[in-house]
Scaffold this active site. Structure first.
Site, mmCIF file in Angstrom:
data_model
loop_
_atom_site.group_PDB
_atom_site.id
_atom_site.type_symbol
_atom_site.label_atom_id
_atom_site.label_comp_id
_atom_site.label_asym_id
_atom_site.label_seq_id
_atom_site.Cartn_x
_atom_site.Cartn_y
_atom_site.Cartn_z
ATOM 1 N N SER A 29 0.710 -1.391 0.064
ATOM 2 C CA SER A 29 0.106 -0.092 -0.020
ATOM 3 C C SER A 29 0.894 1.178 0.039
ATOM 4 O O SER A 29 0.152 2.609 -0.434
ATOM 5 C CB SER A 29 -0.850 0.006 1.195
ATOM 6 O OG SER A 29 -0.367 -0.178 2.383
ATOM 7 N N CYS A 30 2.375 1.063 0.248
ATOM 8 C CA CYS A 30 3.089 2.167 0.221
ATOM 9 C C CYS A 30 3.099 2.836 -1.308
ATOM 10 O O CYS A 30 3.171 1.994 -2.053
ATOM 11 C CB CYS A 30 4.426 1.916 0.891
ATOM 12 S SG CYS A 30 4.407 1.370 2.530
ATOM 13 N N ILE A 31 3.693 4.068 -1.190
ATOM 14 C CA ILE A 31 3.990 4.701 -2.738
ATOM 15 C C ILE A 31 5.533 4.796 -2.600
ATOM 16 O O ILE A 31 6.016 5.546 -1.819
ATOM 17 C CB ILE A 31 3.227 5.997 -2.739
ATOM 18 C CG1 ILE A 31 1.782 5.768 -2.672
ATOM 19 C CG2 ILE A 31 3.518 6.663 -4.032
ATOM 20 C CD1 ILE A 31 1.100 4.992 -3.701
#
Length: 177
Positions: A29-31
């Site tokens: 879910s990280c960018i």
């Protein structure tokens, strides 16, 4: 010889050496916010974990609202200009599904929206995205501006060369409201 510089969760790293490759492993879910100033020959990457800081956690690279400004600040310290920096965004997957769950649990989509909003507010040039979907990714950014992505269960590919003026690249894997 390649010098891999790992960008861990909540970290912002800058590179200005010819052999440097910034790498963010296992973006769920990280960018991974990849950035290049082609004139100053400075690359940077932020590994954004959550959309918004709430004032208690002082880890600036962790949040979109503090990590994006920190990335810009660190690049500018090394001669970059925000008006020249080109960006690519990778990550923001929804790895787990929760039936009937509140959309606040969809951290990937919220991270995508928060990073896009931070960059848009500053009128910064996002030229490529590979965001959303249900698969984790690893992203690599070398000093030539080449952004390579490895999606779990797929072959590695080149998303964009940030040093080249090309049309916007967008690999939509999920709708972002």
């Amino acid at each position: 010889m390649t010098n891999s510089i790992m960008v861990g969760m909540a970290e912002v790293k800058i590179c200005h050496t010819p052999e440097g490759v910034l790498t963010a492993l296992g973006l769920g879910s990280c960018i991974g916010v990849c950035a290049l100033d082609p004139v100053a020959h400075v690359t940077g990457m932020a590994h954004i974990v959550l959309p918004k800081s709430m004032g208690g956690d002082t880890t600036l690279g962790k949040f979109a609202d503090t990590g994006v400004p920190l990335l810009l600040q660190e690049m500018e310290k090394r001669g970059a200009r925000s008006s020249r920096i080109r960006f690519a965004l990778v990550g923001g997957a929804q790895l787990f599904s929760f039936q009937g769950a509140n959309t606040r649990l969809d951290v990937g989509v919220r991270n995508i929206q928060a990073v896009q909003a931070e960059l848009a507010e500053r009128r910064l040039n996002v030229v490529a995205e590979d965001v959303g979907g249900k698969s984790g990714r690893t992203v690599y950014l070398n000093m030539e501006g080449v952004v390579r992505v490895r999606v779990v269960g797929q072959n590695e590919y080149e998303l964009v060369n940030l040093a080249q003026n090309s049309e916007r690249t967008f690999r939509p894997l999920a709708k972002v409201a």
